[in-house]
Design a protein around this motif. Structure first.
Motif, PDB file in Angstrom:
ATOM      1  N   GLY A 103     -15.513  -6.064   0.435  1.00 33.96           N
ATOM      2  CA  GLY A 103     -14.827  -6.660  -0.713  1.00 33.96           C
ATOM      3  C   GLY A 103     -14.759  -5.794  -1.945  1.00 33.96           C
ATOM      4  O   GLY A 103     -14.082  -6.161  -2.918  1.00 33.96           O
ATOM      5  N   GLN A 104     -15.434  -4.644  -1.965  1.00 30.51           N
ATOM      6  CA  GLN A 104     -15.323  -3.755  -3.114  1.00 30.51           C
ATOM      7  C   GLN A 104     -13.886  -3.249  -3.233  1.00 30.51           C
ATOM      8  O   GLN A 104     -13.271  -2.844  -2.261  1.00 30.51           O
ATOM      9  CB  GLN A 104     -16.271  -2.570  -2.961  1.00 30.51           C
ATOM     10  N   LEU A 105     -13.357  -3.313  -4.461  1.00 29.92           N
ATOM     11  CA  LEU A 105     -11.972  -2.927  -4.745  1.00 29.92           C
ATOM     12  C   LEU A 105     -10.993  -3.739  -3.892  1.00 29.92           C
ATOM     13  O   LEU A 105      -9.891  -3.277  -3.570  1.00 29.92           O
ATOM     14  CB  LEU A 105     -11.767  -1.427  -4.494  1.00 29.92           C
ATOM     15  N   ASP A 106     -11.418  -4.950  -3.520  1.00 35.37           N
ATOM     16  CA  ASP A 106     -10.607  -5.861  -2.695  1.00 35.37           C
ATOM     17  C   ASP A 106     -10.352  -5.295  -1.293  1.00 35.37           C
ATOM     18  O   ASP A 106      -9.377  -5.670  -0.632  1.00 35.37           O
ATOM     19  CB  ASP A 106      -9.270  -6.190  -3.377  1.00 35.37           C
ATOM     20  N   ILE A 107     -11.220  -4.407  -0.835  1.00 39.32           N
ATOM     21  CA  ILE A 107     -11.077  -3.805   0.498  1.00 39.32           C
ATOM     22  C   ILE A 107     -12.250  -4.245   1.365  1.00 39.32           C
ATOM     23  O   ILE A 107     -13.411  -4.108   0.971  1.00 39.32           O
ATOM     24  CB  ILE A 107     -11.039  -2.269   0.416  1.00 39.32           C
ATOM     25  N   ALA A 108     -11.935  -4.779   2.543  1.00 39.13           N
ATOM     26  CA  ALA A 108     -12.989  -5.186   3.468  1.00 39.13           C
ATOM     27  C   ALA A 108     -13.443  -4.021   4.340  1.00 39.13           C
ATOM     28  O   ALA A 108     -14.634  -3.844   4.600  1.00 39.13           O
ATOM     29  CB  ALA A 108     -12.502  -6.330   4.345  1.00 39.13           C
ATOM     30  N   LEU A 109     -12.497  -3.198   4.798  1.00 38.78           N
ATOM     31  CA  LEU A 109     -12.798  -2.167   5.789  1.00 38.78           C
ATOM     32  C   LEU A 109     -11.777  -1.044   5.695  1.00 38.78           C
ATOM     33  O   LEU A 109     -10.586  -1.289   5.460  1.00 38.78           O
ATOM     34  CB  LEU A 109     -12.762  -2.780   7.194  1.00 38.78           C
ATOM     35  N   ILE A 110     -12.240   0.195   5.868  1.00 38.52           N
ATOM     36  CA  ILE A 110     -11.345   1.354   5.962  1.00 38.52           C
ATOM     37  C   ILE A 110     -11.600   2.055   7.292  1.00 38.52           C
ATOM     38  O   ILE A 110     -12.739   2.415   7.603  1.00 38.52           O
ATOM     39  CB  ILE A 110     -11.564   2.348   4.809  1.00 38.52           C
ATOM     40  N   GLU A 111     -10.555   2.240   8.078  1.00 34.98           N
ATOM     41  CA  GLU A 111     -10.607   3.004   9.322  1.00 34.98           C
ATOM     42  C   GLU A 111      -9.854   4.310   9.134  1.00 34.98           C
ATOM     43  O   GLU A 111      -8.736   4.317   8.617  1.00 34.98           O
ATOM     44  CB  GLU A 111      -9.968   2.232  10.477  1.00 34.98           C
ATOM     45  N   ARG A 155      -6.255   3.356   7.658  1.00 34.93           N
ATOM     46  CA  ARG A 155      -5.879   1.951   7.512  1.00 34.93           C
ATOM     47  C   ARG A 155      -6.911   1.239   6.640  1.00 34.93           C
ATOM     48  O   ARG A 155      -8.097   1.260   6.953  1.00 34.93           O
ATOM     49  CB  ARG A 155      -5.782   1.269   8.872  1.00 34.93           C
ATOM     50  N   SER A 156      -6.432   0.642   5.565  1.00 35.44           N
ATOM     51  CA  SER A 156      -7.293  -0.124   4.658  1.00 35.44           C
ATOM     52  C   SER A 156      -7.010  -1.608   4.868  1.00 35.44           C
ATOM     53  O   SER A 156      -5.880  -2.062   4.674  1.00 35.44           O
ATOM     54  CB  SER A 156      -7.021   0.262   3.201  1.00 35.44           C
ATOM     55  N   TYR A 157      -8.048  -2.360   5.286  1.00 32.39           N
ATOM     56  CA  TYR A 157      -7.919  -3.799   5.520  1.00 32.39           C
ATOM     57  C   TYR A 157      -8.394  -4.524   4.266  1.00 32.39           C
ATOM     58  O   TYR A 157      -9.571  -4.489   3.912  1.00 32.39           O
ATOM     59  CB  TYR A 157      -8.752  -4.209   6.734  1.00 32.39           C
ATOM     60  N   LEU A 158      -7.451  -5.178   3.588  1.00 34.77           N
ATOM     61  CA  LEU A 158      -7.754  -5.836   2.330  1.00 34.77           C
ATOM     62  C   LEU A 158      -8.326  -7.223   2.566  1.00 34.77           C
ATOM     63  O   LEU A 158      -8.166  -7.819   3.640  1.00 34.77           O
ATOM     64  CB  LEU A 158      -6.496  -5.922   1.465  1.00 34.77           C
ATOM     65  N   THR A 159      -9.004  -7.733   1.544  1.00 35.48           N
ATOM     66  CA  THR A 159      -9.638  -9.054   1.664  1.00 35.48           C
ATOM     67  C   THR A 159      -8.616 -10.178   1.762  1.00 35.48           C
ATOM     68  O   THR A 159      -8.942 -11.271   2.224  1.00 35.48           O
ATOM     69  CB  THR A 159     -10.568  -9.294   0.468  1.00 35.48           C
ATOM     70  N   ASN A 160      -7.371  -9.926   1.340  1.00 37.44           N
ATOM     71  CA  ASN A 160      -6.332 -10.956   1.436  1.00 37.44           C
ATOM     72  C   ASN A 160      -5.633 -10.966   2.797  1.00 37.44           C
ATOM     73  O   ASN A 160      -4.673 -11.702   3.026  1.00 37.44           O
ATOM     74  CB  ASN A 160      -5.303 -10.798   0.320  1.00 37.44           C
TER      75      ASN A 160
END
Length: 212
Positions: free
Chosen positions: A86-94, A134-139
């Motif tokens: 959730g930092q910077l509205d990002i859950a996961l970066i691949e 790929r950046s998976y956002l919290t939304n």
């Protein structure tokens, strides 16, 4: 880069000009699965598809032993996964990273019948590094970026030292031979200095080739 291309262009001329029963020249290609071996705190990722191709020269010393050298191309890959929770509205970066090298290997081939074992060690010059991120956002949305990874100067080591091992068989068809086998490689050097843990590339796959 220019000197490596010059070697690549002149190598077959050098071999063929002195070719006799002791000399041979050939091509090898190996598709493989590849990744990195590291001490990263991130979860290990899946293996990716890479490949390598070499123009090879071989000098026969006796019935069983030959010296080998050549020039070629190596593509190896790695996968990174970073949880941001959730930092910077990002859950996961691949991150799927691809590294390309020009390689000059030297080694020897030991033959027993139609089978052979061929260990080699090489110098590999890094040519280019690509990233698909790929950046998976919290939304729930996903942002995909593809770029050449040159934003941080000198983060990738220009020279690495890979070792190769081929276990194969050679089928003599008269004027040429067909090669089949299994080929693996492992780098004694880290890909980069961008992280505090080792990043040593490796891969294994099938090998096929032709020798004249």
């Amino acid at each position: 880069m220019k000197s490596l291309l010059l070697i690549f262009l002149l190598f077959p001329c050098f071999v063929l000009s002195g070719q006799s029963k002791k000399f041979s020249v050939g091509l090898e290609y190996s598709p493989n699965v590849t990744n990195i071996s590291n001490g990263s705190p991130f979860p290990d990722g899946p293996m990716s598809i890479g490949h390598n191709a070499f123009l090879k020269g071989e000098l026969s010393l006796n019935k069983h032993l030959s010296l080998t050298t050549g020039v070629g191309f190596l593509n190896t890959k790695q996968y990174d996964k970073l949880f941001l929770n959730g930092q910077l509205d990002i859950a996961l970066i691949e991150s799927h990273r691809s590294h390309e090298y020009m390689v000059i290997p030297v080694g020897f081939k030991y033959r027993f019948g139609q089978f052979y074992v061929q260990p080699e060690i090489g110098m590999a010059w890094n040519q280019v590094n690509y990233v698909e991120q790929r950046s998976y956002l919290t939304n729930g949305s996903v942002i995909t970026q593809k770029y050449e990874d040159n934003l941080i100067p000198d983060q990738y080591n220009k020279i690495t030292v890979p070792a190769f091992l081929t276990i194969g068989s050679e089928f003599d068809l008269g004027t040429f031979s067909i090669l089949f086998g299994i080929k693996g490689y492992y780098s004694f050097s880290d890909i980069s200095n961008r992280t505090p843990w080792p990043e040593k590339y490796f891969g294994v796959g099938m090998m096929t080739g032709i020798k004249f």
